[in-house]
Design a protein around this motif. Structure first.
Motif, PDB file in Angstrom:
ATOM      1  N   GLN A   5       0.837  -1.204   0.000  1.00 43.67           N
ATOM      2  CA  GLN A   5       0.000   0.000   0.000  1.00 43.67           C
ATOM      3  C   GLN A   5       0.869   1.249   0.000  1.00 43.67           C
ATOM      4  O   GLN A   5       1.216   1.810   1.045  1.00 43.67           O
ATOM      5  N   VAL A   6       1.224   1.680  -1.211  1.00 40.88           N
ATOM      6  CA  VAL A   6       2.066   2.869  -1.358  1.00 40.88           C
ATOM      7  C   VAL A   6       1.236   4.128  -1.122  1.00 40.88           C
ATOM      8  O   VAL A   6       1.631   5.038  -0.403  1.00 40.88           O
ATOM      9  N   VAL A   7       0.061   4.177  -1.757  1.00 42.39           N
ATOM     10  CA  VAL A   7      -0.765   5.379  -1.681  1.00 42.39           C
ATOM     11  C   VAL A   7      -1.639   5.285  -0.426  1.00 42.39           C
ATOM     12  O   VAL A   7      -2.452   4.375  -0.299  1.00 42.39           O
ATOM     13  N   ALA A   8      -1.424   6.203   0.482  1.00 40.34           N
ATOM     14  CA  ALA A   8      -2.144   6.158   1.760  1.00 40.34           C
ATOM     15  C   ALA A   8      -2.429   7.591   2.202  1.00 40.34           C
ATOM     16  O   ALA A   8      -1.726   8.521   1.784  1.00 40.34           O
ATOM     17  N   PRO A   9      -3.441   7.778   3.039  1.00 41.36           N
ATOM     18  CA  PRO A   9      -3.690   9.136   3.544  1.00 41.36           C
ATOM     19  C   PRO A   9      -2.470   9.625   4.330  1.00 41.36           C
ATOM     20  O   PRO A   9      -1.715   8.798   4.854  1.00 41.36           O
ATOM     21  N   PRO A  10      -2.274  10.951   4.421  1.00 43.24           N
ATOM     22  CA  PRO A  10      -1.097  11.461   5.142  1.00 43.24           C
ATOM     23  C   PRO A  10      -1.040  10.876   6.560  1.00 43.24           C
ATOM     24  O   PRO A  10      -2.043  10.832   7.259  1.00 43.24           O
ATOM     25  N   ALA A  11       0.149  10.415   6.943  1.00 40.79           N
ATOM     26  CA  ALA A  11       0.300   9.761   8.249  1.00 40.79           C
ATOM     27  C   ALA A  11       0.578  10.809   9.327  1.00 40.79           C
ATOM     28  O   ALA A  11       1.076  11.890   9.041  1.00 40.79           O
ATOM     29  N   ARG A 151      -3.889  11.092  -5.024  1.00 41.02           N
ATOM     30  CA  ARG A 151      -4.326  10.146  -3.991  1.00 41.02           C
ATOM     31  C   ARG A 151      -5.284   9.122  -4.613  1.00 41.02           C
ATOM     32  O   ARG A 151      -5.714   9.275  -5.756  1.00 41.02           O
ATOM     33  N   GLY A 152      -5.656   8.126  -3.863  1.00 41.55           N
ATOM     34  CA  GLY A 152      -6.638   7.138  -4.303  1.00 41.55           C
ATOM     35  C   GLY A 152      -6.237   6.471  -5.611  1.00 41.55           C
ATOM     36  O   GLY A 152      -5.057   6.172  -5.846  1.00 41.55           O
ATOM     37  N   ALA A 153      -7.246   6.261  -6.485  1.00 45.76           N
ATOM     38  CA  ALA A 153      -6.996   5.544  -7.740  1.00 45.76           C
ATOM     39  C   ALA A 153      -6.009   6.309  -8.624  1.00 45.76           C
ATOM     40  O   ALA A 153      -5.193   5.708  -9.335  1.00 45.76           O
TER      41      ALA A 153
END
Ligand code: HEM
Length: 340
Positions: A5-11, A151-153
């Motif tokens: 999971q490379v694309v993720a919401p900001p941590a 982000r996302g798709a």
């Protein structure tokens, strides 16, 4: 094809670990790669709301050591250092990258500790950076960082390798660089000038109109549009880090792309300039101190890392007469018909 999971919401918290693998420890590392998903499960289950996420990258120099003659991902090569008229992007060692993200640091720290325990005596941590969310996704220059990152798709489309390298579809590439900021020099210029360095407003994070956005602003330098007018993005997930007592204030840059050439083009435009000399003004306040490039395998590859492929050609069998019917020999090397 299951992807990391490379694309993720900001941590809210992140750890970046870059390691080199000791000679003779390749088996240990391959075993560990195959166990990472289970380790993530074990740590994250203790607080599932923290969204612990690990992405692992493998460097060019260790690829052959881990997998022998297994063909390399097409764009896997060492990070290329850049020396421009004013600024330098050094290349620094790195066989493995662990990019850990979560809502809280305890999850990142615990997972890193479990990994380190497995690698004790087998690998060296050459850089460890603990990053944190700073107010509304700001970097230590005070600007919101990550706004234009897809982000996302859209993000998946930017980062995931597809038909261009079918053997490694679902993988990606990642470049990391650690930057130190000269905050005294930065604070000495006006907010309006800082906005011309970045290319966006500081408070509201709105992109400046083209008429006032300088060609050496960070946003203009990193906007890549090809001859057909298509814009080429990368996925970024930078985090600030620092140490007050040491006077160290920095940004850990991390950029992912299916085509690592896009990230490299951005770096050339930043450090060499396009046209040459038009270097990124952000570099007048930021010094790169590390630089490494990694291949991010798909989860399917990671969970079951292949054994090293032997390049030594098999000894040629002596020429034997054509198989007679019923001999059991299929005439294709060592394959034999199973009895019965
Ligand atoms: C945009 C900060 C390094 C690529 C931005 C923005 C900020 C920022 C504040 C504007 C908001 C946003 O869209 O995120 C930084 C800092 C860096 C750094 C503090 C380290 C000192 C890099 C590097 C690259 C890069 C090394 C590429 C190799 C980009 C791209 C954009 C961007 C592609 C979006 C441009 C657009 O609007 O299309 N960065 N950045 N950045 N940065 Fe960086």
């Amino acid at each position: 094809m299951v992807t990391q999971q490379v694309v993720a919401p900001p941590a809210r918290a992140g750890m970046f670990l870059v390691l080199t693998v000791d000679d003779g420890s390749e088996d240990v590392v391959r075993d560990l790669l195959g166990d990472l998903s289970d380790l993530v499960k074990a740590v994250s289950f203790r607080n599932t709301r923290d969204d612990l996420n690990l992405v692992v990258g493998i460097g060019a120099d260790v690829w052959g050591r881990l997998f022998g003659e297994l063909p390399r991902p097409r764009q896997l090569h060492p990070f290329e250092a850049l020396e421009g008229p004013r600024h330098v992007a050094p290349a620094t060692p790195g066989d493995l990258l662990l990019h850990l993200r979560a809502r809280s640091m305890d999850q990142c720290f615990e997972l890193a500790r479990q990994v380190a325990t497995r690698l004790e005596g087998h690998a060296v941590v050459v850089d460890e950076t603990h990053g944190f969310k700073y107010f509304d996704e700001r970097d230590l220059l005070g600007f919101v960082d990550g706004t234009a990152s897809p982000r996302g798709a859209d993000g998946d489309a930017v980062v995931l390798i597809g038909d261009e390298d079918p053997a490694y579809a679902g993988g990606s590439y990642v470049v990391v660089q650690k930057y130190l900021h000269d905050l005294a020099a930065w604070d000495a210029i006006s907010v309006e000038e800082q906005e011309r360095v970045i290319g966006r407003t500081k408070l509201d994070d709105i992109e400046l109109p083209d008429s006032v956005k300088p060609s050496n602003s960070h946003v203009v330098v990193n906007t890549i549009v090809d001859e057909e007018g298509v814009e080429h993005d990368i996925v970024r997930d930078n985090l600030p880090f620092g140490e007050i007592g040491a006077g160290e204030y920095g940004t850990y840059f991390i950029g992912y792309a299916a085509d690592v050439g896009i990230i490299e083009l951005m770096l050339r435009r930043m450090f060499i300039g396009e046209p040459p000399g038009n270097t990124d003004r952000i570099l007048d306040f930021s010094t790169a101190v590390t630089g490494s490039l990694f291949f991010v395998p798909s989860l399917a590859f990671l969970d079951d890392p292949p054994d090293p492929v032997d390049a030594t050609p098999a000894p040629t069998a002596p020429v034997s007469p054509a198989p007679s019917a019923g001999s059991g020999d299929l005439g294709i090397g060592s394959l034999r018909r199973s009895p019965g």
